[in-house]
Design a protein around this motif. Structure first.
Motif, short mmCIF file in Angstrom:
data_model
loop_
_atom_site.label_atom_id
_atom_site.label_comp_id
_atom_site.label_asym_id
_atom_site.label_seq_id
_atom_site.Cartn_x
_atom_site.Cartn_y
_atom_site.Cartn_z
N LEU A 47 32.01 5.64 -7.36
CA LEU A 47 30.86 4.81 -7.03
C LEU A 47 29.77 5.02 -8.06
O LEU A 47 29.38 6.16 -8.34
CB LEU A 47 30.34 5.15 -5.64
N VAL A 48 29.25 3.92 -8.60
CA VAL A 48 28.16 3.97 -9.57
C VAL A 48 26.83 3.67 -8.90
O VAL A 48 25.84 4.38 -9.10
CB VAL A 48 28.40 2.99 -10.73
N ALA A 49 26.78 2.59 -8.12
CA ALA A 49 25.55 2.18 -7.46
C ALA A 49 25.88 1.29 -6.28
O ALA A 49 26.90 0.61 -6.27
CB ALA A 49 24.63 1.43 -8.44
N ALA A 50 25.01 1.29 -5.27
CA ALA A 50 25.18 0.45 -4.09
C ALA A 50 23.83 -0.06 -3.63
O ALA A 50 22.80 0.58 -3.84
CB ALA A 50 25.87 1.22 -2.97
N ILE A 51 23.86 -1.22 -2.98
CA ILE A 51 22.65 -1.79 -2.40
C ILE A 51 23.00 -2.42 -1.06
O ILE A 51 23.94 -3.20 -0.95
CB ILE A 51 21.99 -2.81 -3.36
N THR A 56 18.15 -1.18 0.31
CA THR A 56 18.21 0.24 -0.01
C THR A 56 19.27 0.49 -1.08
O THR A 56 20.38 -0.03 -0.98
CB THR A 56 18.53 1.07 1.24
N THR A 57 18.93 1.28 -2.09
CA THR A 57 19.84 1.54 -3.20
C THR A 57 20.24 3.00 -3.26
O THR A 57 19.54 3.89 -2.79
CB THR A 57 19.22 1.13 -4.54
N VAL A 63 23.68 8.22 -13.67
CA VAL A 63 23.16 6.93 -14.11
C VAL A 63 21.74 6.67 -13.62
O VAL A 63 21.14 5.65 -13.98
CB VAL A 63 24.07 5.75 -13.69
N LYS A 64 21.19 7.57 -12.83
CA LYS A 64 19.83 7.40 -12.33
C LYS A 64 18.84 7.29 -13.48
O LYS A 64 18.89 8.07 -14.43
CB LYS A 64 19.44 8.56 -11.41
N ILE A 69 20.80 -1.55 -9.81
CA ILE A 69 21.55 -2.53 -9.04
C ILE A 69 20.57 -3.45 -8.32
O ILE A 69 19.52 -3.00 -7.84
CB ILE A 69 22.53 -1.86 -8.04
N SER A 70 20.89 -4.73 -8.24
CA SER A 70 20.04 -5.69 -7.56
C SER A 70 20.91 -6.79 -6.97
O SER A 70 22.10 -6.88 -7.25
CB SER A 70 18.99 -6.27 -8.51
#
Length: 115
Positions: A47-51, A56-57, A63-64, A69-70
């Motif tokens: 997992l890299v990013a989720a929204i 909420t992200t 990677v922060k 992510i949008s």
């Protein structure tokens, strides 16, 4: 129920930027948690990013501050803006949509980062 079409991958030099897009079908896109995963050769998909549907992200620690992510619910599209890319970011990136028992994956898009 949902089909995902990804675009935006390519070749970039270290320090450069790319913006990935994930276009979704269906009328309930707004209810889904959207996420980006990646898989490098010989490694597990991560997992890299989720929204979430409420905005909420969450990001992988490495990677922060570099990735964002949008989502645009009016366009049924999720995005991953990737800045300050590093060779370690090279992978196939996959879009994911999840809502309850409904889980969908995109076909993947290749991101290559040259040093």
């Amino acid at each position: 129920q949902v089909q995902l079409v990804e675009s935006g991958g390519g070749l970039v030099q270290a320090g450069g930027s790319l913006r990935l897009s994930c276009a979704a079908s269906g009328s309930i896109f707004r209810l889904y948690t959207m996420a980006w995963y990646r898989q490098a050769p010989g490694k597990q998909r991560e997992l890299v990013a989720a929204i979430t549907s409420s905005g909420t992200t969450n990001y992988k620690d490495s990677v922060k501050g570099r990735f964002t992510i949008s989502r645009d619910n009016a366009k049924n599209t999720a995005y991953l803006q990737m800045n300050s890319l590093k060779p370690e970011d090279a992978a196939v990136y996959y879009c994911n949509a999840n809502y309850g028992v409904s889980n969908h994956w995109g076909q993947g898009t290749q991101v290559t980062v040259s040093s």
